[in-house]
Design a protein around this motif. Structure first.
Motif, PDB file in Angstrom:
ATOM      1  N   PRO A   1      47.978  16.693 -16.549  1.00 26.31           N
ATOM      2  CA  PRO A   1      49.339  16.821 -15.998  1.00 26.31           C
ATOM      3  C   PRO A   1      50.404  16.878 -17.085  1.00 26.31           C
ATOM      4  CG  PRO A   1      48.542  14.576 -15.751  1.00 26.31           C
ATOM      5  CD  PRO A   1      47.373  15.386 -16.232  1.00 26.31           C
ATOM      6  N   GLU A   2      51.502  17.538 -16.760  1.00 27.57           N
ATOM      7  CA  GLU A   2      52.652  17.598 -17.656  1.00 27.57           C
ATOM      8  C   GLU A   2      53.470  16.312 -17.533  1.00 27.57           C
ATOM      9  OE1 GLU A   2      53.352  19.934 -19.816  1.00 27.57           O
ATOM     10  OE2 GLU A   2      51.741  21.342 -19.240  1.00 27.57           O
ATOM     11  N   VAL A   3      54.069  15.914 -18.640  1.00 29.69           N
ATOM     12  CA  VAL A   3      54.915  14.717 -18.669  1.00 29.69           C
ATOM     13  C   VAL A   3      56.358  15.082 -18.307  1.00 29.69           C
ATOM     14  CG1 VAL A   3      55.844  12.889 -20.150  1.00 29.69           C
ATOM     15  CG2 VAL A   3      53.463  13.615 -20.416  1.00 29.69           C
ATOM     16  N   VAL A   4      56.988  14.263 -17.489  1.00 30.54           N
ATOM     17  CA  VAL A   4      58.415  14.418 -17.192  1.00 30.54           C
ATOM     18  C   VAL A   4      59.147  13.388 -18.058  1.00 30.54           C
ATOM     19  CG1 VAL A   4      60.192  14.424 -15.415  1.00 30.54           C
ATOM     20  CG2 VAL A   4      57.854  15.138 -14.846  1.00 30.54           C
ATOM     21  N   SER A   5      59.531  13.787 -19.259  1.00 33.54           N
ATOM     22  CA  SER A   5      60.060  12.850 -20.259  1.00 33.54           C
ATOM     23  C   SER A   5      61.338  12.155 -19.813  1.00 33.54           C
ATOM     24  CB  SER A   5      60.312  13.592 -21.576  1.00 33.54           C
ATOM     25  OG  SER A   5      59.117  14.144 -22.071  1.00 33.54           O
ATOM     26  N   GLU A   6      62.225  12.882 -19.103  1.00 29.19           N
ATOM     27  CA  GLU A   6      63.510  12.297 -18.722  1.00 29.19           C
ATOM     28  C   GLU A   6      63.368  11.231 -17.635  1.00 29.19           C
ATOM     29  OE1 GLU A   6      63.091  16.257 -16.466  1.00 29.19           O
ATOM     30  OE2 GLU A   6      62.596  15.413 -18.440  1.00 29.19           O
ATOM     31  N   ARG A   7      62.197  11.086 -17.060  1.00 30.83           N
ATOM     32  CA  ARG A   7      61.950  10.049 -16.060  1.00 30.83           C
ATOM     33  C   ARG A   7      60.850   9.097 -16.550  1.00 30.83           C
ATOM     34  NH1 ARG A   7      66.108  11.492 -14.784  1.00 30.83           N
ATOM     35  NH2 ARG A   7      66.908  12.298 -12.790  1.00 30.83           N
ATOM     36  N   SER A   8      60.727   8.959 -17.858  1.00 29.88           N
ATOM     37  CA  SER A   8      59.700   8.097 -18.438  1.00 29.88           C
ATOM     38  C   SER A   8      60.322   7.166 -19.469  1.00 29.88           C
ATOM     39  CB  SER A   8      58.603   8.940 -19.102  1.00 29.88           C
ATOM     40  OG  SER A   8      57.955   9.782 -18.169  1.00 29.88           O
ATOM     41  N   SER A   9      59.685   5.999 -19.662  1.00 32.85           N
ATOM     42  CA  SER A   9      60.174   5.000 -20.612  1.00 32.85           C
ATOM     43  C   SER A   9      59.004   4.120 -21.017  1.00 32.85           C
ATOM     44  CB  SER A   9      61.284   4.161 -19.980  1.00 32.85           C
ATOM     45  OG  SER A   9      60.754   3.382 -18.920  1.00 32.85           O
ATOM     46  N   GLU A  10      59.289   2.954 -21.564  1.00 32.00           N
ATOM     47  CA  GLU A  10      58.215   2.063 -22.022  1.00 32.00           C
ATOM     48  C   GLU A  10      57.372   1.540 -20.872  1.00 32.00           C
ATOM     49  OE1 GLU A  10      57.558  -1.917 -24.839  1.00 32.00           O
ATOM     50  OE2 GLU A  10      59.575  -1.246 -24.320  1.00 32.00           O
ATOM     51  N   ARG A  11      57.987   1.320 -19.714  1.00 31.98           N
ATOM     52  CA  ARG A  11      57.248   0.740 -18.582  1.00 31.98           C
ATOM     53  C   ARG A  11      57.240   1.625 -17.340  1.00 31.98           C
ATOM     54  NH1 ARG A  11      59.023  -4.855 -16.869  1.00 31.98           N
ATOM     55  NH2 ARG A  11      61.138  -4.044 -17.168  1.00 31.98           N
ATOM     56  N   VAL A  12      57.741   2.834 -17.437  1.00 33.01           N
ATOM     57  CA  VAL A  12      57.697   3.803 -16.342  1.00 33.01           C
ATOM     58  C   VAL A  12      57.236   5.142 -16.919  1.00 33.01           C
ATOM     59  CG1 VAL A  12      59.009   5.079 -14.611  1.00 33.01           C
ATOM     60  CG2 VAL A  12      59.535   2.658 -15.043  1.00 33.01           C
ATOM     61  N   LEU A  13      56.253   5.749 -16.272  1.00 31.74           N
ATOM     62  CA  LEU A  13      55.740   7.045 -16.729  1.00 31.74           C
ATOM     63  C   LEU A  13      55.686   7.994 -15.545  1.00 31.74           C
ATOM     64  CD1 LEU A  13      54.408   8.854 -18.889  1.00 31.74           C
ATOM     65  CD2 LEU A  13      52.210   7.855 -18.232  1.00 31.74           C
ATOM     66  N   THR A  14      56.337   9.138 -15.690  1.00 34.40           N
ATOM     67  CA  THR A  14      56.357  10.135 -14.628  1.00 34.40           C
ATOM     68  C   THR A  14      55.604  11.377 -15.084  1.00 34.40           C
ATOM     69  OG1 THR A  14      58.488   9.324 -13.819  1.00 34.40           O
ATOM     70  CG2 THR A  14      57.815  11.535 -13.133  1.00 34.40           C
ATOM     71  N   LEU A  15      54.619  11.757 -14.285  1.00 29.53           N
ATOM     72  CA  LEU A  15      53.769  12.901 -14.584  1.00 29.53           C
ATOM     73  C   LEU A  15      53.733  13.854 -13.401  1.00 29.53           C
ATOM     74  CD1 LEU A  15      50.618  11.059 -16.065  1.00 29.53           C
ATOM     75  CD2 LEU A  15      52.474  12.108 -17.356  1.00 29.53           C
ATOM     76  N   GLU A  16      53.407  15.099 -13.695  1.00 24.88           N
ATOM     77  CA  GLU A  16      53.126  16.082 -12.647  1.00 24.88           C
ATOM     78  C   GLU A  16      52.067  15.517 -11.705  1.00 24.88           C
ATOM     79  OE1 GLU A  16      50.987  20.515 -12.548  1.00 24.88           O
ATOM     80  OE2 GLU A  16      51.333  19.447 -14.438  1.00 24.88           O
ATOM     81  N   LEU A  17      52.279  15.658 -10.409  1.00 24.90           N
ATOM     82  CA  LEU A  17      51.327  15.140  -9.425  1.00 24.90           C
ATOM     83  C   LEU A  17      50.165  16.105  -9.252  1.00 24.90           C
ATOM     84  CD1 LEU A  17      50.764  12.907  -7.237  1.00 24.90           C
ATOM     85  CD2 LEU A  17      51.860  14.465  -5.612  1.00 24.90           C
ATOM     86  N   LEU A  18      48.943  15.597  -9.400  1.00 25.69           N
ATOM     87  CA  LEU A  18      47.747  16.400  -9.161  1.00 25.69           C
ATOM     88  C   LEU A  18      47.243  16.125  -7.751  1.00 25.69           C
ATOM     89  CD1 LEU A  18      45.824  15.976 -12.556  1.00 25.69           C
ATOM     90  CD2 LEU A  18      47.698  17.538 -11.957  1.00 25.69           C
ATOM     91  N   GLU A  19      46.965  17.178  -7.012  1.00 29.01           N
ATOM     92  CA  GLU A  19      46.534  17.050  -5.617  1.00 29.01           C
ATOM     93  C   GLU A  19      45.019  17.169  -5.526  1.00 29.01           C
ATOM     94  OE1 GLU A  19      48.470  16.290  -3.240  1.00 29.01           O
ATOM     95  OE2 GLU A  19      50.498  16.942  -3.752  1.00 29.01           O
ATOM     96  N   GLY A  20      44.407  16.265  -4.793  1.00 29.07           N
ATOM     97  CA  GLY A  20      42.964  16.306  -4.600  1.00 29.07           C
ATOM     98  C   GLY A  20      42.415  14.929  -4.280  1.00 29.07           C
ATOM     99  N   GLN A  21      41.118  14.748  -4.530  1.00 29.25           N
ATOM    100  CA  GLN A  21      40.461  13.462  -4.301  1.00 29.25           C
ATOM    101  C   GLN A  21      39.985  12.897  -5.633  1.00 29.25           C
ATOM    102  OE1 GLN A  21      37.425  14.909  -1.387  1.00 29.25           O
ATOM    103  NE2 GLN A  21      38.052  13.140  -0.189  1.00 29.25           N
ATOM    104  N   THR A  22      40.152  11.577  -5.810  1.00 26.88           N
ATOM    105  CA  THR A  22      39.554  10.977  -6.989  1.00 26.88           C
ATOM    106  C   THR A  22      38.041  11.106  -6.883  1.00 26.88           C
ATOM    107  OG1 THR A  22      39.453   8.782  -5.986  1.00 26.88           O
ATOM    108  CG2 THR A  22      41.420   9.324  -7.286  1.00 26.88           C
ATOM    109  N   LEU A  23      37.386  11.069  -8.018  1.00 27.11           N
ATOM    110  CA  LEU A  23      35.930  11.247  -8.047  1.00 27.11           C
ATOM    111  C   LEU A  23      35.224  10.240  -7.144  1.00 27.11           C
ATOM    112  CD1 LEU A  23      33.573  12.778  -9.393  1.00 27.11           C
ATOM    113  CD2 LEU A  23      33.619  11.054 -11.209  1.00 27.11           C
ATOM    114  N   LYS A  24      35.707   9.007  -7.133  1.00 28.86           N
ATOM    115  CA  LYS A  24      35.041   7.985  -6.322  1.00 28.86           C
ATOM    116  C   LYS A  24      35.171   8.265  -4.825  1.00 28.86           C
ATOM    117  CE  LYS A  24      38.583   4.386  -5.795  1.00 28.86           C
ATOM    118  NZ  LYS A  24      38.376   4.171  -4.350  1.00 28.86           N
ATOM    119  N   ASP A  25      36.269   8.918  -4.405  1.00 24.74           N
ATOM    120  CA  ASP A  25      36.429   9.277  -2.990  1.00 24.74           C
ATOM    121  C   ASP A  25      35.685  10.569  -2.670  1.00 24.74           C
ATOM    122  OD1 ASP A  25      38.057   7.067  -2.474  1.00 24.74           O
ATOM    123  OD2 ASP A  25      39.864   8.137  -3.086  1.00 24.74           O
ATOM    124  N   TRP A  26      35.687  11.500  -3.604  1.00 24.41           N
ATOM    125  CA  TRP A  26      35.023  12.791  -3.402  1.00 24.41           C
ATOM    126  C   TRP A  26      33.523  12.623  -3.222  1.00 24.41           C
ATOM    127  CZ3 TRP A  26      31.497  15.041  -6.887  1.00 24.41           C
ATOM    128  CH2 TRP A  26      31.133  16.365  -6.608  1.00 24.41           C
TER     129      TRP A  26
END
Length: 434
Positions: free
Chosen positions: A223-248
């Protein structure tokens, strides 16, 4: 469902956490002893009951931090526990008790200067996932892009330091008993890597770098990083759609799908390591996303490990030699990797060669079946049989994260249980190095 209070935040006191773990250990020990007694009496009994697994999830999920990471690790071992118990423990991979929305909003205001409602067009109050250091919420940016916002638990830094200090005391005590039992260098490596995961600005940089490392693998998605919405304790990334491996995997995918995703997992771990010298070192099933468009998404970049040139180069030559089925100077290459050997050369070479022979089975076979894979079992038996001698073969500290990653890959492949030409998959990766 998350509550609106802070009762799900991890307890921070070092000795408070130690007491909770000690109580859990006592219950766990009683459960295992009861199971052992039944086995001695000729009765069928599992090492860990479902009830005890529920207690593990509750306690480790509340503690979060390093304690929860330990629970994630044992949930992946297919030879240690039954599928039913592993499914219970798998909740620790991204379903820990979640902190309330008021706390989430407070952290975001402290870190980004405004409430979630002012920073995002939409922000879901309920988390998508809650893991060891923070929880993830779905949100939408003003331009309409869906994103995943990871918010760190308040106090988790103190909790992680406390866990590691407690564990460090154990390591130091054991190390003082004998030089060959000295594990301080390996513990220091793991401690440093885990503490670095607390800095989400660092994770953002690692994620951006991993985009480049995985760029040549079109079937992988970072995923791409959204730098303007990220900091030391908050990280905003592009949302990936799908199932985690454990659910899949519980959806009983077809044999063809199992092989496809297994191929992607191998490429996701070995590709960036061999081509760019870095590896995703926290490969539990909750950190991979089987996406709707067929790609494999990678999640959580706090534990990306970048290795020394020497370590990567020697491992690269060892990998290529194995794929070409060539005779290799195994001991010489191991020393180049950074192994320190205190055994006669012939003994050390035989022990290391057997490790590579066991681990390399899928690399040699055009039709390997991970559903019946016994690599993990045979590796444990090899180490147990030669435990005293293995104490005199010491890998470099940086190898800890490499073993964590490749060991997790092997467990994920066993979980999926695909069959097919895995030698061909590894050859694909080898051909990228030509």
């Amino acid at each position: 469902m998350a509550s609106d209070s802070d009762d799900k935040l991890p307890p921070q006191g070092r000795f408070q956490r130690f007491r909770k773990l000690a109580g859990l250990s006592a219950q766990l020990g009683a459960d295992v002893l009861k199971s052992g007694a039944k086995r001695l009496a000729g009765q069928e009994s599992e090492l860990l009951t479902k009830g005890m697994a529920d207690k593990l999830v509750a306690t480790l999920g509340d503690l979060k931090g390093a304690a929860m990471k330990f629970g994630q690790a044992i949930s992946m071992d297919p030879d240690l526990l039954t599928p039913e118990v592993r499914q219970v423990l798998a909740r620790l991979q991204n379903q820990a008790p979640a902190m309330g929305y008021d706390t989430v909003a407070r952290v975001i205001r402290q870190e980004l200067g405004a409430a979630p409602e002012a920073l995002f067009r939409e922000f879901d109050r309920e988390p998508l996932a809650a893991a060891s250091l923070g929880q993830v919420h779905r949100a939408v940016l003003e331009d309409g892009r869906p994103v995943a916002v990871k918010v760190q638990y308040p106090g988790v830094a103190d909790s992680l330091h406390g866990d590691l200090d407690n564990l460090g005391m154990v390591v130091k005590t054991v190390s003082k008993t004998s030089k060959v039992m000295d594990g301080t260098a390996y513990f220091s490596e793991m401690r440093e890597e885990l503490l670095l995961e607390l800095d989400y600005r660092r994770e953002a940089r690692l994620c951006q770098g991993f985009v480049q490392s995985a760029a040549r693998f079109s079937d992988l998605k970072v995923p791409e990083v959204v730098s303007e919405r990220s900091s030391e304790r908050v990280l905003t990334l592009e949302l990936l759609e799908g199932q985690t491996l454990k659910d899949w995997v519980v959806g009983e995918p077809s044999p063809e799908e199992r092989f496809r995703v297994s191929r992607q997992l191998i490429r996701a771990i070995y590709g960036p390591f061999l081509c760019a010298g870095e590896i995703h070192a926290d490969p539990h099933p909750g950190n991979f996303m089987v996406m709707k468009d067929g790609r494999l998404g990678l999640l959580d970049f706090g534990s990306i490990k970048r290795f020394s040139e020497r370590f990567v180069d020697a491992n690269r030559r060892m990998f290529l030699g194995a794929m070409k089925l060539e005779s290799m100077d195994i001991l010489g290459l191991s020393r180049e990797v950074g192994f320190h050997v205190e055994l006669p050369d012939s003994e050390a070479e035989a022990l290391i060669r057997e490790i590579l022979h066991i681990a390399g089975r899928p690399m040699r076979s055009p039709d390997y079946d991970f559903a019946t894979c016994e690599i993990s079992r045979d590796m444990k038996q090899h180490f147990a049989k030669n435990a005293v001698r293995f104490l005199k073969i010491r890998p470099p500290p940086e190898a800890v994260m490499f073993f964590r990653s490749t060991g997790g890959l092997a467990q994920n492949l066993r979980l999926i249980g695909a069959q097919g030409d895995f030698r061909g998959v590894y050859l694909e990766v080898a051909n990228l190095l030509a």
